[in-house]
Design a protein around this motif. Structure first.
Motif, short mmCIF file in Angstrom:
data_model
loop_
_atom_site.label_atom_id
_atom_site.label_comp_id
_atom_site.label_asym_id
_atom_site.label_seq_id
_atom_site.Cartn_x
_atom_site.Cartn_y
_atom_site.Cartn_z
N PHE A 194 15.78 -21.39 -14.09
CA PHE A 194 16.76 -20.43 -13.60
C PHE A 194 16.38 -19.91 -12.21
N ASP A 195 17.41 -19.59 -11.45
CA ASP A 195 17.26 -19.02 -10.12
C ASP A 195 16.83 -17.56 -10.27
N PHE A 205 12.90 -20.65 -8.21
CA PHE A 205 13.24 -20.76 -9.62
C PHE A 205 12.07 -20.32 -10.49
N ASP A 211 20.45 -23.97 -11.65
CA ASP A 211 20.32 -22.71 -12.39
C ASP A 211 20.90 -22.86 -13.79
#
Length: 234
Positions: free
Chosen positions: A100-101, A110, A86
């Motif tokens: 990013f998560d 993601f 992340d």
């Protein structure tokens, strides 16, 4: 990819958002084909798949189990799987990708943000509703890719919230909130709006979003221009 005339030798990077079968198993076929091209010397260079640890473990396992030994041997060698965390950023050909998560409530998933060298940004939010934890990756945003499982007016037919999906209303409100210049709608149902999807999604979406709303059909191509305009075409 064959249908749209993709040049495999120009593609060296891929992204797998999560482990659901419509994503993971599709990527297995892609990795298999790259391995075949490499094996028969029809591909120059390597292919790198970016994904998180959970999806990486599963896509590698499926490839190793199903592919013939000569192809499976290339998984992890020339068909690389790059695990990202992340907030990790990677520069590719002068463009920066930040993964990013999305804080999925089902399987780890993601999205990514692209900031290209021309100064244009694109954010892919995955295929679940927007989570507040992702806000720091969104604005400024020229292009936003947002899932919308169905029309808001037909939510009673599809139960999108039970399926952890959005409607066109939520997608457009997110685009409007973050001042996205162009909002691209994906992951839609293909039944009640078959043959009239673009018209109906656009009409309802314009009630909540004032930017350029794009509802592409299969095999439509969206051309991204350096002056922050885009043109969908067949």
């Amino acid at each position: 990819l064959h249908e749209v005339g993709a040049d495999w030798n120009r593609m060296h990077y891929g992204f797998l958002s999560h482990e659901h079968t419509d994503h993971l198993l599709g990527m297995v076929w892609v990795m298999r084909y790259y391995a075949e091209l490499m094996l028969y010397k029809d591909y120059q260079g390597d292919f790198t798949l970016f994904t998180h640890d959970v999806a990486a473990e599963k896509v590698i396992a499926v490839c190793k189990l199903l592919l013939k030994p000569a192809l499976a041997a290339l998984i992890g060698d020339r068909v690389k799987v790059q695990i990202v965390e992340d907030g990790d950023s990677v520069e590719i050909n002068g463009d920066v990708y930040t993964f990013f998560d999305i804080h999925s409530t089902k399987a780890k998933q993601f999205g990514f943000r692209l900031d290209n060298k021309e100064g244009t940004s694109l954010v892919f939010l995955g295929d679940e509703p927007f989570a507040e934890e992702c806000a720091k990756y969104v604005e400024p945003c020229d292009y936003m890719i947002h899932e919308s499982f169905c029309l808001y007016s037909e939510r009673h037919l599809w139960d999108p919230y039970e399926l952890h999906h959005s409607t066109i209303r939520e997608a457009c409100l997110t685009g409007e909130r973050f001042h996205a210049k162009h909002l691209i709608i994906t992951h839609t149902e293909d039944f009640s709006t078959y043959g009239c999807k673009q018209e109906r999604y656009t009409a309802e979406g314009k009630e909540y979003y004032t930017g350029d709303l794009i509802v592409p059909l299969d095999f439509d191509v969206i051309e991204f221009e350096n002056d922050n305009t885009c043109t969908p075409k067949k």
